[in-house]
Design a protein around this motif. Sequence first.
Motif, mmCIF file in Angstrom:
data_model
loop_
_atom_site.group_PDB
_atom_site.id
_atom_site.type_symbol
_atom_site.label_atom_id
_atom_site.label_comp_id
_atom_site.label_asym_id
_atom_site.label_seq_id
_atom_site.Cartn_x
_atom_site.Cartn_y
_atom_site.Cartn_z
ATOM 1 N N ASN A 254 0.330 4.905 18.747
ATOM 2 C CA ASN A 254 1.704 4.419 18.622
ATOM 3 C C ASN A 254 2.150 4.407 17.173
ATOM 4 O OD1 ASN A 254 1.109 3.845 21.282
ATOM 5 N ND2 ASN A 254 2.242 1.935 21.296
ATOM 6 N N LEU A 255 3.237 5.091 16.878
ATOM 7 C CA LEU A 255 3.741 5.144 15.513
ATOM 8 C C LEU A 255 4.060 3.741 14.990
ATOM 9 C CD1 LEU A 255 4.301 8.086 16.663
ATOM 10 C CD2 LEU A 255 6.155 8.176 14.999
ATOM 11 N N GLY A 256 4.575 2.902 15.828
ATOM 12 C CA GLY A 256 5.009 1.574 15.407
ATOM 13 C C GLY A 256 3.887 0.624 15.068
ATOM 14 N N SER A 257 2.639 1.004 15.376
ATOM 15 C CA SER A 257 1.519 0.108 15.098
ATOM 16 C C SER A 257 0.969 0.282 13.687
ATOM 17 C CB SER A 257 0.400 0.329 16.116
ATOM 18 O OG SER A 257 -0.153 1.615 15.976
ATOM 19 N N TYR A 258 1.561 1.169 12.905
ATOM 20 C CA TYR A 258 1.134 1.400 11.521
ATOM 21 C C TYR A 258 2.128 0.775 10.549
ATOM 22 C CZ TYR A 258 -2.164 4.657 13.562
ATOM 23 O OH TYR A 258 -3.181 5.209 14.305
ATOM 24 N N ASP A 259 1.597 0.226 9.480
ATOM 25 C CA ASP A 259 2.435 -0.461 8.501
ATOM 26 C C ASP A 259 2.889 0.429 7.356
ATOM 27 O OD1 ASP A 259 0.014 -2.905 9.114
ATOM 28 O OD2 ASP A 259 2.104 -3.104 9.746
ATOM 29 N N TYR A 260 2.111 1.416 7.031
ATOM 30 C CA TYR A 260 2.381 2.232 5.853
ATOM 31 C C TYR A 260 2.267 3.714 6.210
ATOM 32 C CZ TYR A 260 1.295 -2.312 3.896
ATOM 33 O OH TYR A 260 1.267 -3.655 3.646
ATOM 34 N N THR B 266 1.204 24.290 13.146
ATOM 35 C CA THR B 266 2.241 24.236 12.117
ATOM 36 C C THR B 266 3.095 22.991 12.286
ATOM 37 O OG1 THR B 266 2.343 26.645 11.851
ATOM 38 C CG2 THR B 266 4.296 25.378 11.217
ATOM 39 N N ALA B 267 3.166 22.188 11.224
ATOM 40 C CA ALA B 267 3.899 20.928 11.277
ATOM 41 C C ALA B 267 3.835 20.257 9.908
ATOM 42 C CB ALA B 267 3.288 19.999 12.326
ATOM 43 N N VAL B 268 4.629 19.224 9.767
ATOM 44 C CA VAL B 268 4.452 18.312 8.646
ATOM 45 C C VAL B 268 3.459 17.247 9.092
ATOM 46 C CG1 VAL B 268 5.538 16.643 7.110
ATOM 47 C CG2 VAL B 268 6.773 18.728 7.776
ATOM 48 N N TYR B 269 2.428 17.051 8.300
ATOM 49 C CA TYR B 269 1.377 16.096 8.626
ATOM 50 C C TYR B 269 1.554 14.822 7.806
ATOM 51 C CZ TYR B 269 -1.128 19.505 11.418
ATOM 52 O OH TYR B 269 -1.491 20.389 12.405
ATOM 53 N N TYR B 270 1.459 13.693 8.499
ATOM 54 C CA TYR B 270 1.645 12.393 7.883
ATOM 55 C C TYR B 270 0.394 11.546 8.054
ATOM 56 C CZ TYR B 270 6.628 13.544 8.196
ATOM 57 O OH TYR B 270 7.855 14.152 8.083
ATOM 58 N N CYS B 271 0.004 10.849 7.003
ATOM 59 C CA CYS B 271 -1.046 9.855 7.153
ATOM 60 C C CYS B 271 -0.401 8.474 7.232
ATOM 61 C CB CYS B 271 -2.053 9.919 6.012
ATOM 62 S SG CYS B 271 -1.384 9.650 4.361
ATOM 63 N N ALA B 272 -1.117 7.573 7.864
ATOM 64 C CA ALA B 272 -0.598 6.227 8.069
ATOM 65 C C ALA B 272 -1.741 5.236 8.014
ATOM 66 C CB ALA B 272 0.121 6.138 9.415
ATOM 67 N N ALA B 273 -1.422 4.013 7.667
ATOM 68 C CA ALA B 273 -2.427 2.960 7.588
ATOM 69 C C ALA B 273 -1.870 1.683 8.192
ATOM 70 C CB ALA B 273 -2.845 2.720 6.144
ATOM 71 N N GLY B 274 -2.746 0.903 8.784
ATOM 72 C CA GLY B 274 -2.308 -0.358 9.350
ATOM 73 C C GLY B 274 -3.450 -1.118 9.978
ATOM 74 N N VAL C 251 0.843 -1.187 0.000
ATOM 75 C CA VAL C 251 0.000 0.000 0.000
ATOM 76 C C VAL C 251 0.885 1.246 0.000
ATOM 77 C CG1 VAL C 251 -1.749 1.323 1.233
ATOM 78 C CG2 VAL C 251 -1.846 -1.182 1.215
ATOM 79 N N GLN C 252 0.604 2.122 -0.911
ATOM 80 C CA GLN C 252 1.307 3.417 -0.936
ATOM 81 C C GLN C 252 0.314 4.519 -0.591
ATOM 82 O OE1 GLN C 252 3.069 3.547 -4.873
ATOM 83 N NE2 GLN C 252 4.970 2.683 -4.094
ATOM 84 N N LEU C 253 0.774 5.451 0.215
ATOM 85 C CA LEU C 253 -0.067 6.559 0.642
ATOM 86 C C LEU C 253 0.514 7.871 0.134
ATOM 87 C CD1 LEU C 253 -0.622 5.498 4.376
ATOM 88 C CD2 LEU C 253 -2.084 4.999 2.409
ATOM 89 N N GLN C 254 -0.353 8.716 -0.385
ATOM 90 C CA GLN C 254 0.064 10.012 -0.908
ATOM 91 C C GLN C 254 -0.719 11.088 -0.175
ATOM 92 O OE1 GLN C 254 2.397 10.605 -3.434
ATOM 93 N NE2 GLN C 254 2.164 12.786 -3.016
ATOM 94 N N ALA C 255 -0.006 11.854 0.650
ATOM 95 C CA ALA C 255 -0.642 12.943 1.383
ATOM 96 C C ALA C 255 -0.530 14.245 0.607
ATOM 97 C CB ALA C 255 0.003 13.097 2.755
ATOM 98 N N SER C 256 -1.561 15.060 0.673
ATOM 99 C CA SER C 256 -1.560 16.339 -0.025
ATOM 100 C C SER C 256 -2.506 17.296 0.680
ATOM 101 C CB SER C 256 -1.983 16.149 -1.480
ATOM 102 O OG SER C 256 -3.308 15.642 -1.553
ATOM 103 N N GLY C 257 -2.462 18.558 0.236
ATOM 104 C CA GLY C 257 -3.391 19.546 0.762
ATOM 105 C C GLY C 257 -2.791 20.549 1.719
#
Length: 124
Positions: A107-113, A90-98, A1-7
């Motif tokens: 927990n950051l480590g509980s996401y796979d992508y 203000t920050a860099v925003y990341y999406c994640a899936a898992g 799975v690839q994730l593309q964040a935008s906006g």
Amino acid sequence: VQLQASGGGLVQAGGSLRLSCQASEHTSIDYSMGWFRQAPGKEREFVAFIRRSNGARDYADSVKGRFTLSRDNAKNTAYLQMNSLKPEDTAVYYCAAGRTIWGLRKNLGSYDYWGQGTLVTVSS
């Protein structure tokens, strides 16, 4: 799975932005989705989560009532609507899936992508 964040972008305090997270394949059934952010010099922190099984949502206290997470299953896209933005957002925003269980949603480590991140800058 690839994730593309935008906006992401530059917005004045009090303004709004909608972030999108496009997945490369159908994710609504198999994956929960999360949003995290990382401000300069700080650790990445939890922002929002939507559970794959029943659509239950959770938000960080700092964004409750201002941010809304949703997903469009037909488009394999999750959205983070951000209203009443503050300079501290203000920050860099990341999406994640898992296949993330509710108890580990922060927990950051509980996401796979992970997506590549999109920068949100809120001016005062």
